[in-house]
Design an enzyme around this catalytic site. Structure first.
Site, PDB file in Angstrom:
ATOM      1  N   HIS A  15       0.844  -1.191   0.000  1.00  6.39           N
ATOM      2  CA  HIS A  15       0.000   0.000   0.000  1.00  6.39           C
ATOM      3  C   HIS A  15       0.886   1.250   0.000  1.00  6.39           C
ATOM      4  O   HIS A  15       0.402   2.365   0.167  1.00  6.39           O
ATOM      5  CB  HIS A  15      -0.910   0.010   1.227  1.00  6.39           C
ATOM      6  CG  HIS A  15      -2.022  -0.985   1.162  1.00  6.39           C
ATOM      7  ND1 HIS A  15      -1.810  -2.349   1.106  1.00  6.39           N
ATOM      8  CD2 HIS A  15      -3.368  -0.824   1.131  1.00  6.39           C
ATOM      9  CE1 HIS A  15      -2.979  -2.977   1.055  1.00  6.39           C
ATOM     10  NE2 HIS A  15      -3.934  -2.076   1.068  1.00  6.39           N
ATOM     11  N   LYS A  19       7.140   2.479  -2.766  1.00  3.68           N
ATOM     12  CA  LYS A  19       7.625   1.127  -3.047  1.00  3.68           C
ATOM     13  C   LYS A  19       7.070   0.610  -4.367  1.00  3.68           C
ATOM     14  O   LYS A  19       7.781  -0.010  -5.157  1.00  3.68           O
ATOM     15  CB  LYS A  19       7.248   0.191  -1.901  1.00  3.68           C
ATOM     16  CG  LYS A  19       7.836  -1.205  -2.023  1.00  3.68           C
ATOM     17  CD  LYS A  19       7.538  -2.048  -0.792  1.00  3.68           C
ATOM     18  CE  LYS A  19       8.304  -1.589   0.417  1.00  3.68           C
ATOM     19  NZ  LYS A  19       8.135  -2.530   1.558  1.00  3.68           N
ATOM     20  N   ASP A  75       9.804  -7.883   1.682  1.00  2.00           N
ATOM     21  CA  ASP A  75       9.959  -7.502   3.073  1.00  2.00           C
ATOM     22  C   ASP A  75      11.395  -7.062   3.206  1.00  2.00           C
ATOM     23  O   ASP A  75      12.315  -7.817   2.868  1.00  2.00           O
ATOM     24  CB  ASP A  75       9.625  -8.638   4.040  1.00  2.00           C
ATOM     25  CG  ASP A  75       9.300  -8.076   5.423  1.00  2.00           C
ATOM     26  OD1 ASP A  75       8.384  -7.239   5.514  1.00  2.00           O
ATOM     27  OD2 ASP A  75       9.969  -8.454   6.395  1.00  2.00           O
ATOM     28  N   SER A  76      11.562  -5.848   3.614  1.00  2.00           N
ATOM     29  CA  SER A  76      12.907  -5.297   3.668  1.00  2.00           C
ATOM     30  C   SER A  76      13.101  -4.585   4.979  1.00  2.00           C
ATOM     31  O   SER A  76      12.137  -4.218   5.658  1.00  2.00           O
ATOM     32  CB  SER A  76      13.149  -4.342   2.487  1.00  2.00           C
ATOM     33  OG  SER A  76      12.135  -3.355   2.436  1.00  2.00           O
ATOM     34  N   GLY A 167      11.517   5.729   3.787  1.00  2.00           N
ATOM     35  CA  GLY A 167      11.987   4.949   4.930  1.00  2.00           C
ATOM     36  C   GLY A 167      13.256   5.530   5.526  1.00  2.00           C
ATOM     37  O   GLY A 167      13.373   6.732   5.772  1.00  2.00           O
ATOM     38  N   TYR A 168      14.235   4.661   5.737  1.00  2.00           N
ATOM     39  CA  TYR A 168      15.496   5.054   6.361  1.00  2.00           C
ATOM     40  C   TYR A 168      16.533   5.534   5.339  1.00  2.00           C
ATOM     41  O   TYR A 168      17.689   5.763   5.691  1.00  2.00           O
ATOM     42  CB  TYR A 168      16.091   3.875   7.135  1.00  2.00           C
ATOM     43  CG  TYR A 168      15.296   3.412   8.337  1.00  2.00           C
ATOM     44  CD1 TYR A 168      15.697   3.726   9.641  1.00  2.00           C
ATOM     45  CD2 TYR A 168      14.151   2.640   8.190  1.00  2.00           C
ATOM     46  CE1 TYR A 168      14.983   3.282  10.749  1.00  2.00           C
ATOM     47  CE2 TYR A 168      13.419   2.198   9.290  1.00  2.00           C
ATOM     48  CZ  TYR A 168      13.845   2.519  10.564  1.00  2.00           C
ATOM     49  OH  TYR A 168      13.136   2.087  11.670  1.00  2.00           O
ATOM     50  N   LYS A 189      20.355   4.691  -7.384  1.00  2.00           N
ATOM     51  CA  LYS A 189      19.975   3.847  -6.262  1.00  2.00           C
ATOM     52  C   LYS A 189      19.509   2.481  -6.754  1.00  2.00           C
ATOM     53  O   LYS A 189      19.875   1.445  -6.190  1.00  2.00           O
ATOM     54  CB  LYS A 189      18.866   4.509  -5.436  1.00  2.00           C
ATOM     55  CG  LYS A 189      18.393   3.634  -4.271  1.00  2.00           C
ATOM     56  CD  LYS A 189      17.139   4.162  -3.616  1.00  2.00           C
ATOM     57  CE  LYS A 189      16.594   3.147  -2.620  1.00  2.00           C
ATOM     58  NZ  LYS A 189      15.316   3.531  -2.015  1.00  2.00           N
ATOM     59  N   HIS A 194      19.616  -2.894  -2.143  1.00  2.00           N
ATOM     60  CA  HIS A 194      19.270  -4.251  -1.723  1.00  2.00           C
ATOM     61  C   HIS A 194      18.128  -4.797  -2.560  1.00  2.00           C
ATOM     62  O   HIS A 194      18.105  -5.979  -2.902  1.00  2.00           O
ATOM     63  CB  HIS A 194      18.881  -4.249  -0.246  1.00  2.00           C
ATOM     64  CG  HIS A 194      17.879  -3.203   0.128  1.00  2.00           C
ATOM     65  ND1 HIS A 194      18.069  -1.852  -0.104  1.00  2.00           N
ATOM     66  CD2 HIS A 194      16.649  -3.276   0.711  1.00  2.00           C
ATOM     67  CE1 HIS A 194      17.034  -1.166   0.318  1.00  2.00           C
ATOM     68  NE2 HIS A 194      16.149  -2.010   0.805  1.00  2.00           N
TER      69      HIS A 194
END
Length: 209
Positions: A15, A19, A75-76, A167-168, A189, A194
């Site tokens: 959601h 992402k 899931d990160s 996020g971070y 990026k 990752h």
């Protein structure tokens, strides 16, 4: 031989608009029409797993079964060496506001502050080594699935820098770079993240001739 997803519609089990945009960009060359679970009105399942793999599978399977289409979930999270690899699988939970922290929802600046506060409490010489993990779970409505894992190593900066990413990203400086993920052009990026590492493995498995 691994089951192939081919082309067509693929539900991205998220959601999170940021992402979805990032994942859709990575899959654009392969003829996939990426639609989010949010746009389909699908509920977010409870992420009760204790690992990135478990949570990614929960999300992918729920979306695939509800939509009747193949679904991809990731899931990160951020793992910090000096914090015993926390927040790890609870990366997003650290951003959730408690009742005394304002309106319900996620506050990523607050989450970054929690990490920084714990590091500073350990003293000025505390190593700031960290990594982002990404697990991709690809699921079909009949229950079959495939897993792909990626990682980006780096260190943490403070204060947060950059307006891109989410996020971070504003406090994570990947190895070999001076800029945070949030300062890098999205294409730069995407080449080293990752998520890019995990997607490279997915692409090699799913779309290689």
């Amino acid at each position: 031989m691994t089951r192939r997803i081919g082309s067509g519609k693929l539900v991205i089990a998220t959601h999170n608009a940021g992402k979805l945009k990032e994942i859709a960009a990575l899959l654009k060359p392969y003829g996939l029409d990426c639609i989010s679970a949010g746009s389909l009105g699908l509920p977010e399942p409870a992420e009760t797993g204790k690992t990135f793999i478990a949570n990614a599978l929960i999300k992918a399977r729920a979306a695939a079964e509800a939509a009747g289409l193949p679904a991809l979930a990731d899931d990160s999270g951020l793992s910090v060496v000096a914090l015993d690899e926390r927040p790890g699988v609870y990366t997003a939970d650290w951003a959730e506001r408690q009742w005394f922290e304002g309106e319900p929802g996620r506050d990523w600046y607050m989450a970054m502050g929690k990490v920084e506060g714990l590091l500073q409490a350990k003293g000025p010489d505390t190593p700031r080594v960290a990594w982002f993990s990404c697990v991709l779970a690809l699921a079909w409505p009949d229950g079959e699935h495939a897993i792909y894992e990626g990682r980006a190593n780096g260190k943490l900066a403070w204060p947060p820098r950059g307006e891109m990413g989410f996020g971070y990203d504003p406090v994570f400086v990947p190895d070999g770079r001076e800029q945070t993920f949030a300062e890098l052009d999205p294409s730069d990026k995407h080449a080293i993240s990752h998520r890019a590492d995990a997607f490279a493995k997915l692409v090699a498995d799913q779309f290689a001739s």
